[in-house]
Write an enzyme that holds these catalytic residues in place. Structure first.
Site, PDB file in Angstrom:
ATOM      1  N   GLU A  88      31.434  43.242  36.715  1.00  5.86           N
ATOM      2  CA  GLU A  88      32.789  43.234  36.133  1.00  5.86           C
ATOM      3  C   GLU A  88      32.819  44.021  34.836  1.00  5.86           C
ATOM      4  O   GLU A  88      31.935  43.893  33.986  1.00  5.86           O
ATOM      5  CB  GLU A  88      33.275  41.785  35.893  1.00  5.86           C
ATOM      6  CG  GLU A  88      34.691  41.740  35.317  1.00  5.86           C
ATOM      7  CD  GLU A  88      35.347  40.348  35.358  1.00  5.86           C
ATOM      8  OE1 GLU A  88      35.006  39.551  36.251  1.00  5.86           O
ATOM      9  OE2 GLU A  88      36.194  40.082  34.488  1.00  5.86           O
TER      10      GLU A  88
ATOM     11  N   HIS B 175      40.089  39.806  40.674  1.00  8.29           N
ATOM     12  CA  HIS B 175      40.018  38.357  40.452  1.00  8.29           C
ATOM     13  C   HIS B 175      41.427  37.864  40.097  1.00  8.29           C
ATOM     14  O   HIS B 175      42.332  38.645  39.867  1.00  8.29           O
ATOM     15  CB  HIS B 175      39.048  38.056  39.303  1.00  8.29           C
ATOM     16  CG  HIS B 175      37.620  38.126  39.731  1.00  8.29           C
ATOM     17  ND1 HIS B 175      36.798  37.025  39.789  1.00  8.29           N
ATOM     18  CD2 HIS B 175      36.872  39.174  40.164  1.00  8.29           C
ATOM     19  CE1 HIS B 175      35.615  37.392  40.228  1.00  8.29           C
ATOM     20  NE2 HIS B 175      35.620  38.692  40.454  1.00  8.29           N
TER      21      HIS B 175
ATOM     22  N   ASP C 265      28.587  38.405  36.174  1.00  8.11           N
ATOM     23  CA  ASP C 265      29.738  38.629  35.302  1.00  8.11           C
ATOM     24  C   ASP C 265      29.277  38.785  33.856  1.00  8.11           C
ATOM     25  O   ASP C 265      29.126  37.816  33.128  1.00  8.11           O
ATOM     26  CB  ASP C 265      30.719  37.456  35.443  1.00  8.11           C
ATOM     27  CG  ASP C 265      31.983  37.665  34.603  1.00  8.11           C
ATOM     28  OD1 ASP C 265      32.037  38.661  33.854  1.00  8.11           O
ATOM     29  OD2 ASP C 265      32.893  36.831  34.693  1.00  8.11           O
TER      30      ASP C 265
ATOM     31  N   ASP D 234      30.256  33.331  42.819  1.00 11.46           N
ATOM     32  CA  ASP D 234      31.407  33.780  42.019  1.00 11.46           C
ATOM     33  C   ASP D 234      31.064  33.600  40.535  1.00 11.46           C
ATOM     34  O   ASP D 234      30.617  32.526  40.124  1.00 11.46           O
ATOM     35  CB  ASP D 234      32.608  32.899  42.414  1.00 11.46           C
ATOM     36  CG  ASP D 234      33.932  33.410  41.893  1.00 11.46           C
ATOM     37  OD1 ASP D 234      34.038  34.616  41.606  1.00 11.46           O
ATOM     38  OD2 ASP D 234      34.881  32.596  41.795  1.00 11.46           O
TER      39      ASP D 234
ATOM     40  N   GLY E  33      43.763  30.978  37.339  1.00 13.94           N
ATOM     41  CA  GLY E  33      44.516  29.742  37.173  1.00 13.94           C
ATOM     42  C   GLY E  33      45.966  29.833  37.616  1.00 13.94           C
ATOM     43  O   GLY E  33      46.424  30.840  38.178  1.00 13.94           O
TER      44      GLY E  33
ATOM     45  N   SER F 179      31.754  28.955  42.958  1.00 22.10           N
ATOM     46  CA  SER F 179      31.865  29.153  41.501  1.00 22.10           C
ATOM     47  C   SER F 179      30.958  28.172  40.757  1.00 22.10           C
ATOM     48  O   SER F 179      30.373  27.265  41.363  1.00 22.10           O
ATOM     49  CB  SER F 179      33.306  28.906  41.065  1.00 22.10           C
ATOM     50  OG  SER F 179      33.574  27.512  41.163  1.00 22.10           O
TER      51      SER F 179
HETATM   52  P1  13P Z   1      42.941  32.459  41.003  1.00 25.50           P
HETATM   53  O1  13P Z   1      42.806  31.424  39.944  1.00 25.50           O
HETATM   54  O2  13P Z   1      44.080  33.367  40.735  1.00 25.50           O
HETATM   55  O3  13P Z   1      43.009  31.864  42.365  1.00 25.50           O
HETATM   56  O4  13P Z   1      41.617  33.382  40.945  1.00 25.50           O
HETATM   57  C1  13P Z   1      40.428  32.993  41.565  1.00 25.50           C
HETATM   58  C2  13P Z   1      39.268  33.855  41.200  1.00 25.50           C
HETATM   59  O5  13P Z   1      39.383  34.917  40.636  1.00 25.50           O
HETATM   60  C3  13P Z   1      37.936  33.370  41.552  1.00 25.50           C
HETATM   61  O6  13P Z   1      36.921  34.175  41.054  1.00 25.50           O
HETATM   62  O1  G3H Z   2      37.081  32.123  38.794  1.00 27.46           O
HETATM   63  C1  G3H Z   2      37.543  31.013  38.805  1.00 27.46           C
HETATM   64  C2  G3H Z   2      37.618  30.245  40.062  1.00 27.46           C
HETATM   65  O2  G3H Z   2      38.951  29.859  40.320  1.00 27.46           O
HETATM   66  C3  G3H Z   2      36.692  29.075  40.070  1.00 27.46           C
HETATM   67  O3  G3H Z   2      37.063  28.087  39.194  1.00 27.46           O
HETATM   68  O4  G3H Z   2      34.959  27.152  38.190  1.00 27.46           O
HETATM   69  O5  G3H Z   2      37.079  25.797  38.343  1.00 27.46           O
HETATM   70  O6  G3H Z   2      35.747  26.320  40.373  1.00 27.46           O
HETATM   71  P1  G3H Z   2      36.155  26.768  38.996  1.00 27.46           P
HETATM   72 ZN    ZN Z   3      37.329  35.089  39.191  1.00 24.33          ZN
END
Ligand code: 13P
Ligand code: G3H
Ligand code: ZN
Length: 347
Positions: free
Chosen positions: A160, A248, A130, A108, A205, A70
């Site tokens: 998305e 997601h 995205d 991601d 989250g 991410s």
């Molecule tokens: P969660 O916060 O539910 O684990 O989702 C993660 C996610 O969608 C990463 O792209």
């Molecule tokens: O999509 C969200 C993921 O949980 C990644 O979150 O950018 O804090 O690593 P992050």
């Molecule tokens: Zn996500």
């Protein structure tokens, strides 16, 4: 070739194909998952312990896996380092006795063409663009541009449509806007994306719903979240039969972790996720990629907090990261076996 990455460092990089790193793209993996009625785990990683736990869990269960990087992970650990770690993970998987590891390295929530291009050039086998916060036509145009470039390198692209409530990396949205089934055929036709992330009520989250959106179980006092919009998922599947759909925000926020965290000095009041039965139901449909990040964070934090309560004198990170890694591995195996059904699909 000279690139400027998001952290504004300029560096010289040789193009590399994911195929030379032993990685695979999502095409065949998704086709099999849709047909077989299971979903591929998409686990985020930011550090070595998470990656070790993911690979150990997948090697043991012979589950294909998508390793996700991410924006937060890139800022925290560095994109280059994470990519080399994923390359190392393929070798590590073989060392663990997994003969033919099926590992995807995925960007991601990519937020620009330039970022997606740099990942394609640097060995990622899959990218997400995205554009969900953009007006429809701009989302189409941006996604199409990324697909054009990625497909030239056989890299698959997730797009998305619809907006998840909560925090999408640094873009936050107060309310979710479910994906409109009437838009999906046009979007997929125009963009030629390989998979589509949709909004049916999940969110990112550990606080997926506000208490006022939930009911409370009178026996336990725990929040019971509203069900996902399976009617929207069904309508999308009808429009795009067999097309890979992505969810997601699919952590279930296990209450045992929340309890351990809260009992050991933490403060996570009313943290709530998506019930696993609903994810299991989704995995049996065209949903073939389920994203889980927060549950790994909770497993790690619960194990570390508990460890410090029991051993306040410990200060060697290996003493508390080892049980944290074990807890994450346990959680990943549980998801693979009992929620996603991806075990034994990458022998
Ligand atoms: P969660 O916060 O539910 O684990 O989702 C993660 C996610 O969608 C990463 O792209
Ligand atoms: O999509 C969200 C993921 O949980 C990644 O979150 O950018 O804090 O690593 P992050
Ligand atoms: Zn996500």
């Amino acid at each position: 070739m000279i690139y400027t990455n998001v952290s504004l460092f300029c560096y010289i990089v040789m193009k590399v194909s994911f195929k030379d790193l032993g990685l695979v793209n999502t095409r065949e993996m998704f086709a099999k998952a849709v047909k077989g009625g299971y979903a591929i785990p998409a686990f985020n990683f930011n550090n070595m312990e998470q990656l070790q736990a993911i690979i150990q869990a997948c090697a043991e269960t012979k589950s294909p896996v998508i390793l996700q990087v991410s924006k937060g992970a890139r800022n925290y650990a560095n994109q280059t380092l994470l990519r080399y770690m994923a390359q190392g993970a393929v070798e590590y998987a073989k060392e663990l006795g997994w003969k033919r590891p099926q590992i995807v390295l995925h960007l991601d929530h990519g937020d620009s063409y330039e970022l997606c291009k740099s990942c394609v050039d640097f060995g990622f086998s899959s990218v997400m663009i995205d554009g969900s916060a953009l007006p429809y036509d701009e989302n189409v145009a941006l996604t199409r541009k990324v697909v054009n470039y990625a497909h030239r390198h056989d890299v698959t692209v997730e797009a998305e449509l619809g907006v998840l409530a909560g925090v999408e990396d640094e873009v936050s949205s107060e309310v979710s806007h479910y994906t409109k089934p009437e838009e999906v055929i046009d979007f997929v036709k125009k963009t030629k994306c390989d998979s589509l992330a949709i909004s049916i009520g999940t969110s990112h989250g550990a606080y997926k719903f506000k208490p006022e959106q939930c009911t409370r179980d009178p026996k336990t006092g725990r929040l019971v979240p509203p069900p996902l919009a399976f009617n929207v998922l069904k309508a999308i599947e009808k429009k795009l039969p067999g097309f890979p759909i992505v969810l997601h925000g699919s952590s279930s926020v296990p209450q045992e972790y929340v309890d351990i965290i809260n009992a050991n000095g933490g403060k996570l009041p009313d943290a709530v996720g998506i019930p696993e039965e609903q994810l299991r139901k989704a995995a049996k449909s065209a949903v073939c990629k389920i994203n889980i990040d927060s549950d790994s964070r909770l497993a790690m934090t619960a194990a570390i907090r508990q460890h410090f309560t029991e051993f306040p004198g410990h200060f060697d990170p290996r003493q508390y990261l080892k049980p944290a890694r074990e807890e994450m591995k346990k959680m990943y195996i549980h998801k693979i076996l009992n929620v996603l059904g991806s075990n034994g699909k990458a022998r």
